[in-house]
Design an enzyme around this catalytic site. Sequence first.
Site, mmCIF file in Angstrom:
data_model
loop_
_atom_site.group_PDB
_atom_site.id
_atom_site.type_symbol
_atom_site.label_atom_id
_atom_site.label_comp_id
_atom_site.label_asym_id
_atom_site.label_seq_id
_atom_site.Cartn_x
_atom_site.Cartn_y
_atom_site.Cartn_z
ATOM 1 N N GLY A 1 -24.554 3.332 -0.159
ATOM 2 C CA GLY A 1 -23.466 3.858 -1.004
ATOM 3 C C GLY A 1 -23.867 3.642 -2.448
ATOM 4 N N GLY B 1 -21.294 0.582 -5.009
ATOM 5 C CA GLY B 1 -22.712 0.428 -4.675
ATOM 6 C C GLY B 1 -23.610 0.585 -5.898
ATOM 7 N N LYS C 1 0.860 -1.190 0.000
ATOM 8 C CA LYS C 1 0.000 0.000 0.000
ATOM 9 C C LYS C 1 0.884 1.223 0.000
ATOM 10 C CE LYS C 1 -4.479 0.736 0.051
ATOM 11 N NZ LYS C 1 -5.515 -0.170 -0.474
ATOM 12 N N GLY D 1 -21.894 4.830 -5.278
ATOM 13 C CA GLY D 1 -20.780 5.251 -6.123
ATOM 14 C C GLY D 1 -20.397 4.120 -7.054
ATOM 15 N N ASN D 2 -19.087 3.993 -7.311
ATOM 16 C CA ASN D 2 -18.626 2.950 -8.226
ATOM 17 C C ASN D 2 -19.130 1.575 -7.766
ATOM 18 O OD1 ASN D 2 -16.666 0.666 -8.716
ATOM 19 N ND2 ASN D 2 -15.981 2.116 -10.260
HETATM 20 P P1 NAD Z 1 -17.197 6.089 -4.403
HETATM 21 O O1 NAD Z 1 -16.571 7.339 -3.918
HETATM 22 O O2 NAD Z 1 -17.377 5.878 -5.872
HETATM 23 O O3 NAD Z 1 -18.668 5.929 -3.746
HETATM 24 C C1 NAD Z 1 -18.904 6.091 -2.384
HETATM 25 C C2 NAD Z 1 -20.420 6.234 -2.202
HETATM 26 O O4 NAD Z 1 -20.698 6.273 -0.799
HETATM 27 C C3 NAD Z 1 -20.997 7.505 -2.786
HETATM 28 O O5 NAD Z 1 -22.211 7.201 -3.431
HETATM 29 C C4 NAD Z 1 -21.272 8.376 -1.574
HETATM 30 O O6 NAD Z 1 -22.385 9.250 -1.765
HETATM 31 C C5 NAD Z 1 -21.610 7.312 -0.557
HETATM 32 N N1 NAD Z 1 -21.489 7.805 0.811
HETATM 33 C C6 NAD Z 1 -20.509 8.545 1.365
HETATM 34 N N2 NAD Z 1 -20.813 8.825 2.651
HETATM 35 C C7 NAD Z 1 -21.990 8.226 2.906
HETATM 36 C C8 NAD Z 1 -22.835 8.155 4.040
HETATM 37 N N3 NAD Z 1 -22.505 8.736 5.176
HETATM 38 N N4 NAD Z 1 -23.990 7.451 3.936
HETATM 39 C C9 NAD Z 1 -24.337 6.857 2.770
HETATM 40 N N5 NAD Z 1 -23.593 6.887 1.673
HETATM 41 C C10 NAD Z 1 -22.437 7.563 1.741
HETATM 42 O O7 NAD Z 1 -16.353 4.902 -3.759
HETATM 43 P P2 NAD Z 1 -16.304 3.381 -4.205
HETATM 44 O O8 NAD Z 1 -15.139 3.176 -5.099
HETATM 45 O O9 NAD Z 1 -17.655 2.945 -4.644
HETATM 46 O O10 NAD Z 1 -15.921 2.683 -2.820
HETATM 47 C C11 NAD Z 1 -16.900 2.380 -1.830
HETATM 48 C C12 NAD Z 1 -16.296 1.455 -0.797
HETATM 49 O O11 NAD Z 1 -15.827 0.263 -1.434
HETATM 50 C C13 NAD Z 1 -15.085 2.016 -0.040
HETATM 51 O O12 NAD Z 1 -15.095 1.493 1.264
HETATM 52 C C14 NAD Z 1 -13.900 1.446 -0.803
HETATM 53 O O13 NAD Z 1 -12.737 1.380 -0.005
HETATM 54 C C15 NAD Z 1 -14.448 0.064 -1.113
HETATM 55 N N6 NAD Z 1 -13.785 -0.613 -2.228
HETATM 56 C C16 NAD Z 1 -13.785 -0.075 -3.485
HETATM 57 C C17 NAD Z 1 -13.173 -0.761 -4.520
HETATM 58 C C18 NAD Z 1 -13.234 -0.251 -5.936
HETATM 59 O O14 NAD Z 1 -12.876 -0.999 -6.838
HETATM 60 N N7 NAD Z 1 -13.707 0.974 -6.182
HETATM 61 C C19 NAD Z 1 -12.507 -1.981 -4.273
HETATM 62 C C20 NAD Z 1 -12.523 -2.511 -2.981
HETATM 63 C C21 NAD Z 1 -13.166 -1.812 -1.970
#
Ligand code: NAD
Length: 412
Positions: free
Chosen positions: A214, A219, A102, A216-217
């Site tokens: 969530g 959810g 990391k 984002g990407n």
């Molecule tokens: P992202 O920034 O694309 O999306 C995050 C989402 O969470 C957004 O829709 C945001 O509005 C929402 N959010 C933030 N605060 C919130 C709250 N208090 N209540 C409800 N919703 C809330 O991020 P992502 O890439 O989708 O990552 C989400 C999680 O998945 C993180 O924990 C990340 O570490 C984990 N993750 C992501 C990946 C990846 O490939 N992107 C891989 C492994 C783990």
Amino acid sequence: MSFNGTAAYQLKRAIKLLNLNDETAKALLEPRRSLEVTFSVRMDDGSVRVFKGYRVQHTDVMGPAKGGIRFHPNVDLSEVKALATLMSIKCSVIGLPYGGGKGGVTVNTKELSEGELERLSRGYVRAIAQFVSSDKDIPAPDMYTNAQIMAWMVDEFSTLKQCNDFGFITGKPLSIGGSVGRNAATARGGFFVTRAACEKEGISLQKARIAVHGFGNVGGNAARIFAAEGSKVVAIADSKTAIYDAQGIDVELAHEIKAKTGTLEDYPKGQKMAPEELFQCDCDILIPASLEEVLTKDNAHLVKAKLIAELANGPTTPEADKILAEKGVTILPDILTNAGGVTVSYFEWIQNRMGYYWTAEEVEEKLEKLMYKAYEDIYKFKQENNCPDYRLAAFAIATERIVQAMRARGWI
Ligand code: NAD
């Protein structure tokens, strides 16, 4: 997150279950290499700012280290060590030929212009260049880093080495060696694991009501994939609002509204709630896909779902874990359930090294095989060793594989 926090706690549970001796525990609990760097970046106004960066390789016993680069004001060595440790476990859970790594820079990217962000990204690569390569340690995006930043980094690295080395970093744009399927890989991998678990737990995915925290990407893609596979998505939430509709959410409409307005607030149907209220809604499968530590001792007892598929990193605190276990809720842990992202990163690295690129169907088929096997291995280990939960089984099986490799190489 700190090095002595949840990551070490979960690893120590596995060490105890496996009955490992003190020297082996030490080799597992201390990262193999940690690098701390200081580097300067020319700002747009002509001044110079000095930044601190880190790169940690928890282990490279089974292959090069692998893990993302985080740009965030809270980044410090302790956090990077904890995240590198979790990456070792995650890679080992899936059986990838990697150890965990990391990296990070202590910075608030919202204060930087695009030019400053580019110079910061290139400066960080120059500072860690001797420590990383496609054979030693392969970075990727994490919080506040993305495909464009990976592109600047691979360009800087290739310039330093005087040859293109696309396999040095993953999560790149498709035009310079990225893999198809990477964007939705975490959500899709989570779907494969959840489907396998539902078969074992006697839950019908077709009849299941899903709540996703969530949008984002991860959810947003998860809601789309579960809906496309026939489940009913009854609740979604972003940082501003949650929506519940027992008749089912129109996931494509929610995506359109989110893309247009940046929030889910204008979604026209269902019942609006505060985002955190989603955790207590009537559903069968709960998918935390937002932030870490959202399921705590204060709300775990309110959860009605039978199954939690952790797509976010670290969404459940150890106290909440205990409460949920007492309620009989099955938790599919993050280190298994969200490992689809690193798995397709592994595919990207393989494709870079071959110089031959797969189709979306080939990537999906390979992802399904690895995720399914990882789930089956953990399920079998859990049954055979009478493990109380999937999280302990996943940590234990991953730790055992790392220890076997350490023994084979004569490290312990
Ligand atoms: P992202 O920034 O694309 O999306 C995050 C989402 O969470 C957004 O829709 C945001 O509005 C929402 N959010 C933030 N605060 C919130 C709250 N208090 N209540 C409800 N919703 C809330 O991020 P992502 O890439 O989708 O990552 C989400 C999680 O998945 C993180 O924990 C990340 O570490 C984990 N993750 C992501 C990946 C990846 O490939 N992107 C891989 C492994 C783990």
